[in-house]
Scaffold this active site. Structure first.
Site, PDB file in Angstrom:
ATOM      1  N   GLU A  90       0.830  -1.213   0.000  1.00  0.00           N
ATOM      2  CA  GLU A  90       0.000   0.000   0.000  1.00  0.00           C
ATOM      3  C   GLU A  90       0.864   1.264   0.000  1.00  0.00           C
ATOM      4  O   GLU A  90       1.944   1.280   0.597  1.00  0.00           O
ATOM      5  CB  GLU A  90      -0.874   0.016   1.262  1.00  0.00           C
ATOM      6  CG  GLU A  90      -1.836  -1.145   1.314  1.00  0.00           C
ATOM      7  CD  GLU A  90      -2.451  -1.348   2.697  1.00  0.00           C
ATOM      8  OE1 GLU A  90      -3.622  -1.733   2.757  1.00  0.00           O
ATOM      9  OE2 GLU A  90      -1.761  -1.126   3.704  1.00  0.00           O
TER      10      GLU A  90
ATOM     11  N   ASP B  79      -7.436  -4.762   9.026  1.00  0.00           N
ATOM     12  CA  ASP B  79      -7.055  -3.529   8.333  1.00  0.00           C
ATOM     13  C   ASP B  79      -6.973  -3.710   6.826  1.00  0.00           C
ATOM     14  O   ASP B  79      -6.216  -3.021   6.152  1.00  0.00           O
ATOM     15  CB  ASP B  79      -5.720  -3.003   8.892  1.00  0.00           C
ATOM     16  CG  ASP B  79      -4.590  -4.020   8.750  1.00  0.00           C
ATOM     17  OD1 ASP B  79      -4.852  -5.143   8.279  1.00  0.00           O
ATOM     18  OD2 ASP B  79      -3.450  -3.687   9.103  1.00  0.00           O
TER      19      ASP B  79
HETATM   20  P1  NAD Z   1       2.506 -10.442  13.619  1.00  0.00           P
HETATM   21  O1  NAD Z   1       2.297 -11.427  12.525  1.00  0.00           O
HETATM   22  O2  NAD Z   1       3.895 -10.158  14.070  1.00  0.00           O
HETATM   23  O3  NAD Z   1       1.650 -10.878  14.920  1.00  0.00           O
HETATM   24  C1  NAD Z   1       0.335 -11.301  14.856  1.00  0.00           C
HETATM   25  C2  NAD Z   1       0.087 -12.349  15.940  1.00  0.00           C
HETATM   26  O4  NAD Z   1      -1.288 -12.726  15.916  1.00  0.00           O
HETATM   27  C3  NAD Z   1       0.914 -13.636  15.754  1.00  0.00           C
HETATM   28  O5  NAD Z   1       1.714 -13.860  16.886  1.00  0.00           O
HETATM   29  C4  NAD Z   1      -0.156 -14.715  15.559  1.00  0.00           C
HETATM   30  O6  NAD Z   1       0.215 -15.963  16.125  1.00  0.00           O
HETATM   31  C5  NAD Z   1      -1.343 -14.096  16.284  1.00  0.00           C
HETATM   32  N1  NAD Z   1      -2.639 -14.640  15.892  1.00  0.00           N
HETATM   33  C6  NAD Z   1      -3.119 -14.906  14.642  1.00  0.00           C
HETATM   34  N2  NAD Z   1      -4.365 -15.404  14.708  1.00  0.00           N
HETATM   35  C7  NAD Z   1      -4.705 -15.427  16.034  1.00  0.00           C
HETATM   36  C8  NAD Z   1      -5.865 -15.813  16.743  1.00  0.00           C
HETATM   37  N3  NAD Z   1      -6.946 -16.285  16.095  1.00  0.00           N
HETATM   38  N4  NAD Z   1      -5.891 -15.688  18.087  1.00  0.00           N
HETATM   39  C9  NAD Z   1      -4.796 -15.221  18.749  1.00  0.00           C
HETATM   40  N5  NAD Z   1      -3.650 -14.853  18.134  1.00  0.00           N
HETATM   41  C10 NAD Z   1      -3.606 -14.941  16.788  1.00  0.00           C
HETATM   42  O7  NAD Z   1       1.795  -9.105  13.126  1.00  0.00           O
HETATM   43  P2  NAD Z   1       1.984  -7.628  13.702  1.00  0.00           P
HETATM   44  O8  NAD Z   1       3.035  -6.895  12.949  1.00  0.00           O
HETATM   45  O9  NAD Z   1       2.060  -7.670  15.187  1.00  0.00           O
HETATM   46  O10 NAD Z   1       0.595  -6.995  13.256  1.00  0.00           O
HETATM   47  C11 NAD Z   1      -0.600  -7.429  13.865  1.00  0.00           C
HETATM   48  C12 NAD Z   1      -1.772  -6.940  13.051  1.00  0.00           C
HETATM   49  O11 NAD Z   1      -1.872  -5.517  13.147  1.00  0.00           O
HETATM   50  C13 NAD Z   1      -1.646  -7.258  11.559  1.00  0.00           C
HETATM   51  O12 NAD Z   1      -2.895  -7.728  11.096  1.00  0.00           O
HETATM   52  C14 NAD Z   1      -1.288  -5.930  10.923  1.00  0.00           C
HETATM   53  O13 NAD Z   1      -1.727  -5.832   9.587  1.00  0.00           O
HETATM   54  C15 NAD Z   1      -2.033  -4.985  11.843  1.00  0.00           C
HETATM   55  N6  NAD Z   1      -1.497  -3.608  11.900  1.00  0.00           N
HETATM   56  C16 NAD Z   1      -2.406  -2.617  11.991  1.00  0.00           C
HETATM   57  C17 NAD Z   1      -1.962  -1.298  12.081  1.00  0.00           C
HETATM   58  C18 NAD Z   1      -2.966  -0.192  12.244  1.00  0.00           C
HETATM   59  O14 NAD Z   1      -2.607   0.968  12.139  1.00  0.00           O
HETATM   60  N7  NAD Z   1      -4.210  -0.493  12.523  1.00  0.00           N
HETATM   61  C19 NAD Z   1      -0.594  -1.016  12.058  1.00  0.00           C
HETATM   62  C20 NAD Z   1       0.312  -2.070  11.992  1.00  0.00           C
HETATM   63  C21 NAD Z   1      -0.151  -3.376  11.917  1.00  0.00           C
END
Ligand code: NAD
Length: 343
Positions: A56, A227
């Site tokens: 993006e 997101d």
């Molecule tokens: P990451 O992959 O490092 O961590 C995500 C975690 O979620 C993993 O440890 C995984 O095991 C866990 N997980 C997946 N499914 C699960 C479930 N059903 N129950 C419990 N745990 C579960 O990702 P990250 O970098 O920490 O990002 C997390 C999320 O936040 C992503 O979806 C990312 O796109 C989003 N994000 C949003 C913003 C925002 O501004 N809103 C900014 C950055 C990241």
């Protein structure tokens, strides 16, 4: 010349200043930019989807400075040894269009996302909140915890992740920093008795991390993991339990939890709450939901913050990014000067 902060310098800068101090400073920049919301160009981000994930571009401008972030989201990346989210960003001077500042934004995005969550929770969570449930303990999670301690004084955390290694990593990183951490055995168990719930999972699916029956009155939900189109965390019924607050409505309708709801589902843009133009929390029993997707103005604030913070420090270098011939019409002269004679 363009100022440049690489990963090495970003990490050194963050460690030297402390993430909590940076987040506190960044919240001030975020609030100041959210208060002047109408002075920015705003558009939903430009997304390129593939079966692997999304890439993006997130542009905005206040007509003095232009900024954009390049960011990816690939939930299957960690299993292949890559991160889910990586990013870099740019600020440019609108007067001549030259880029003035370039930085890594993988670490900076985690700081800005945490700062945004805390800014919103400071307005919407109950002031007596003391326990936060965290579902998903991946890359963003420690930054979220630090932001909520910095802005709201939260030190008690109940955590859950489907990956035991991610839980272990979180406990290892955060226990030495003075957090009181309880590891739960399910998402539902995590949220029992919590004042704030942060959902921070990554799965390219309409997941149901939380259902309405486990949500207690008065809770603030900080939902940051949903997101992207087809990527949500909350059962749609959770969104009916309270009031939903968003960053920029046109983008959140495409990417946020509310993509599951009808197009006229009522939401409030957070800047209006900040400016006192819309109600935020109105009672101790109300459920408030921040449907966070991440918006370009937040990256603009984060970029402004680090650009200002590194002035006069050793945490940046100057790079030769823009070809700038002495005669602005003689771009070829730069190349011609180095071409072998007669070729
Ligand atoms: P990451 O992959 O490092 O961590 C995500 C975690 O979620 C993993 O440890 C995984 O095991 C866990 N997980 C997946 N499914 C699960 C479930 N059903 N129950 C419990 N745990 C579960 O990702 P990250 O970098 O920490 O990002 C997390 C999320 O936040 C992503 O979806 C990312 O796109 C989003 N994000 C949003 C913003 C925002 O501004 N809103 C900014 C950055 C990241």
């Amino acid at each position: 010349m363009t100022r440049f902060v690489d990963v090495h310098n970003m990490v050194r800068w963050a460690a030297a200043n402390g993430p909590e101090n940076i987040i506190a400073g960044m919240i001030e920049y975020l609030e100041s930019d959210f208060r002047r919301w109408e002075s920015f160009d705003k558009s939903p981000r430009v997304a390129s989807h593939t079966p692997f994930g999304v890439i993006e571009l997130m542009p905005t401008s206040d007509h003095e400075t232009y900024g954009f972030k390049y960011v990816n989201g690939h939930p299957s990346n960690p299993a292949r040894g890559f991160q889910t989210v990586t990013a870099f960003g740019v600020l440019a001077d609108v007067h001549n269009g030259y880029p003035t500042f370039l930085t890594e934004m993988t670490v900076l995005t985690a700081l800005r996302t945490a700062a945004t969550s805390a800014m919103v929770a400071r307005k919407l969570a109950r002031p007596d909140s003391s326990v936060m449930a965290m579902i998903g303990t991946g890359s963003q999670s420690e930054f979220q915890a630090l932001a909520f301690r910095s802005a709201l004084g939260i030190t008690a955390l109940k955590i859950w992740d489907t990956d035991p290694a991610a839980l272990e990593k979180f406990v290892r990183n955060m226990t030495p920093l003075g957090f009181d951490i309880t590891v739960a055995s399910s998402a539902a168990g995590t949220v029992q008795g919590a004042d704030i719930i942060t959902t921070c999972t990554a799965d390219k699916a309409n997941a149901t991390i939380l259902t309405a029956d486990v949500i207690e009155p008065g809770v603030h939900i900080n939902a940051i993991g949903g997101d992207c189109p087809g990527k949500t965390e909350l059962d749609a019924a959770v969104l009916e339990l309270g009031d939903v607050f968003v960053e920029f409505t046109p983008q959140t309708r495409i990417e946020g939890e509310i993509q599951q709801m009808p197009a006229d589902f009522a939401v409030t843009e957070f800047w209006q709450v900040l400016r006192g133009q819309a109600p935020g929390r109105v009672s101790a029993e109300q459920v408030t939901i921040f449907d966070s997707v991440g918006f370009a103005i937040e990256d603009f604030s984060a970029l402004r913050y680090i650009r200002d913070a590194v002035v006069g420090t050793e945490y940046y270098e100057e790079i030769d990014l823009v070809a700038n011939p002495e005669d602005p019409k003689d771009l070829f002269g730069l190349v011609g000067a180095l071409s072998p004679v007669g070729t």
